[in-house]
Design a protein around this motif. Structure first.
Motif, PDB file in Angstrom:
ATOM      1  N   ASN A 265      -8.651   3.661  -0.674  1.00 53.68           N
ATOM      2  CA  ASN A 265      -9.305   3.261   0.908  1.00 53.68           C
ATOM      3  C   ASN A 265      -7.701   3.310   2.128  1.00 53.68           C
ATOM      4  O   ASN A 265      -7.144   2.316   1.965  1.00 53.68           O
ATOM      5  CB  ASN A 265      -9.718   1.953   0.904  1.00 53.68           C
ATOM      6  N   ILE A 266      -6.556   3.923   1.402  1.00 48.91           N
ATOM      7  CA  ILE A 266      -5.550   4.170   1.940  1.00 48.91           C
ATOM      8  C   ILE A 266      -5.893   5.166   2.946  1.00 48.91           C
ATOM      9  O   ILE A 266      -6.202   6.181   2.833  1.00 48.91           O
ATOM     10  CB  ILE A 266      -4.542   5.139   0.480  1.00 48.91           C
ATOM     11  N   SER A 267      -5.113   4.545   4.136  1.00 46.65           N
ATOM     12  CA  SER A 267      -4.078   5.052   5.342  1.00 46.65           C
ATOM     13  C   SER A 267      -4.299   6.516   5.351  1.00 46.65           C
ATOM     14  O   SER A 267      -3.275   6.309   4.126  1.00 46.65           O
ATOM     15  CB  SER A 267      -3.482   3.865   6.038  1.00 46.65           C
ATOM     16  N   SER A 268      -4.301   6.841   6.476  1.00 47.78           N
ATOM     17  CA  SER A 268      -3.814   8.839   6.513  1.00 47.78           C
ATOM     18  C   SER A 268      -2.137   8.899   6.275  1.00 47.78           C
ATOM     19  O   SER A 268      -1.573   9.651   6.268  1.00 47.78           O
ATOM     20  CB  SER A 268      -4.648   8.768   7.333  1.00 47.78           C
TER      21      SER A 268
ATOM     22  N   GLU B 228       0.707  -1.005  -0.317  1.00 46.10           N
ATOM     23  CA  GLU B 228       0.199  -0.125   0.024  1.00 46.10           C
ATOM     24  C   GLU B 228       0.763   1.118  -0.057  1.00 46.10           C
ATOM     25  O   GLU B 228       0.385   1.989  -0.907  1.00 46.10           O
ATOM     26  CB  GLU B 228      -1.189   0.092   1.423  1.00 46.10           C
ATOM     27  N   GLU B 229       1.794   1.461   1.098  1.00 43.37           N
ATOM     28  CA  GLU B 229       2.750   2.642   0.754  1.00 43.37           C
ATOM     29  C   GLU B 229       3.379   2.724  -0.161  1.00 43.37           C
ATOM     30  O   GLU B 229       3.866   4.336  -1.176  1.00 43.37           O
ATOM     31  CB  GLU B 229       3.700   1.951   2.031  1.00 43.37           C
ATOM     32  N   ARG B 230       4.114   1.601  -1.024  1.00 39.68           N
ATOM     33  CA  ARG B 230       4.501   1.475  -2.070  1.00 39.68           C
ATOM     34  C   ARG B 230       3.564   1.899  -3.374  1.00 39.68           C
ATOM     35  O   ARG B 230       3.300   3.308  -4.663  1.00 39.68           O
ATOM     36  CB  ARG B 230       5.260   0.662  -2.871  1.00 39.68           C
TER      37      ARG B 230
ATOM     38  N   ILE C 249      -1.238   8.083   3.082  1.00 35.35           N
ATOM     39  CA  ILE C 249      -0.972   9.028   2.376  1.00 35.35           C
ATOM     40  C   ILE C 249      -0.081  10.317   2.874  1.00 35.35           C
ATOM     41  O   ILE C 249       0.200  10.996   1.738  1.00 35.35           O
ATOM     42  CB  ILE C 249      -2.722   9.786   2.806  1.00 35.35           C
ATOM     43  N   LYS C 250       0.096  10.777   4.061  1.00 38.71           N
ATOM     44  CA  LYS C 250       1.142  11.515   4.929  1.00 38.71           C
ATOM     45  C   LYS C 250       2.809  11.359   3.769  1.00 38.71           C
ATOM     46  O   LYS C 250       3.168  12.240   3.248  1.00 38.71           O
ATOM     47  CB  LYS C 250       0.656  11.628   5.984  1.00 38.71           C
TER      48      LYS C 250
END
Length: 156
Positions: free
Chosen positions: A89-92, A59-61, A95-96
């Protein structure tokens, strides 16, 4: 009516490995693909776990690649990028982290270039209407209003 092919867990795993290797994917896209393949919940879980363990799904990548792509290719602003990532639905946290991929000076200069280019294309004699059209366009690209007004006021 065409009967849809049914997949074994191994076949579906291979299909999804290819799906994820071709382009970065988020969990939502993978779940949609599994749904399209009509996999049962137990199989979905097993396949997603496999993709995570073998680093096909990260997800982070995905978020970082998404941010880089939408900014450098489509010239989207942070607001539009964040909204799209939330929709996926990517986590905050991710995203940050992903937004750090955007260089602040490059961000500002990209906004200036877009504003100048759009400005030259707006055929409106009334300065107020011209300014309004430019601001509306830049907001639709997802840029922050305080940056937009800072740039627009120097142009008009």
């Amino acid at each position: 009516m065409k009967k849809q092919k049914s997949y074994t867990v191994d076949e579906a795993t291979k299909v999804l490995e290819h799906f994820c290797a071709y382009q970065e994917r988020c969990h939502k896209e993978v779940e949609q693909k599994l749904y399209d393949l009509q996999m049962i919940p137990e199989a979905k879980e097993k396949i997603i776990l496999h993709l995570l363990q073998h680093n096909f799904l990260n997800e982070e990548r995905f978020a970082k690649a998404f941010v880089r792509g939408k900014f450098s290719i489509k010239k989207w602003g942070k607001i539009k990028i964040v909204n799209e990532l939330k929709f996926k639905n990517i986590s905050s946290y991710n995203i940050k982290t992903a937004l750090k991929e955007i260089n602040e000076e490059e961000y500002f200069s990209t906004l200036q270039k877009i504003a100048k280019k759009k400005m030259s294309l707006i055929r409106e004699p009334n300065a107020f209407k011209k300014k309004n059209k430019l601001v509306t366009f830049l907001i639709s690209k997802g840029y922050e209003s305080e940056l937009i007004y800072k740039i627009v006021n120097t142009l008009i």
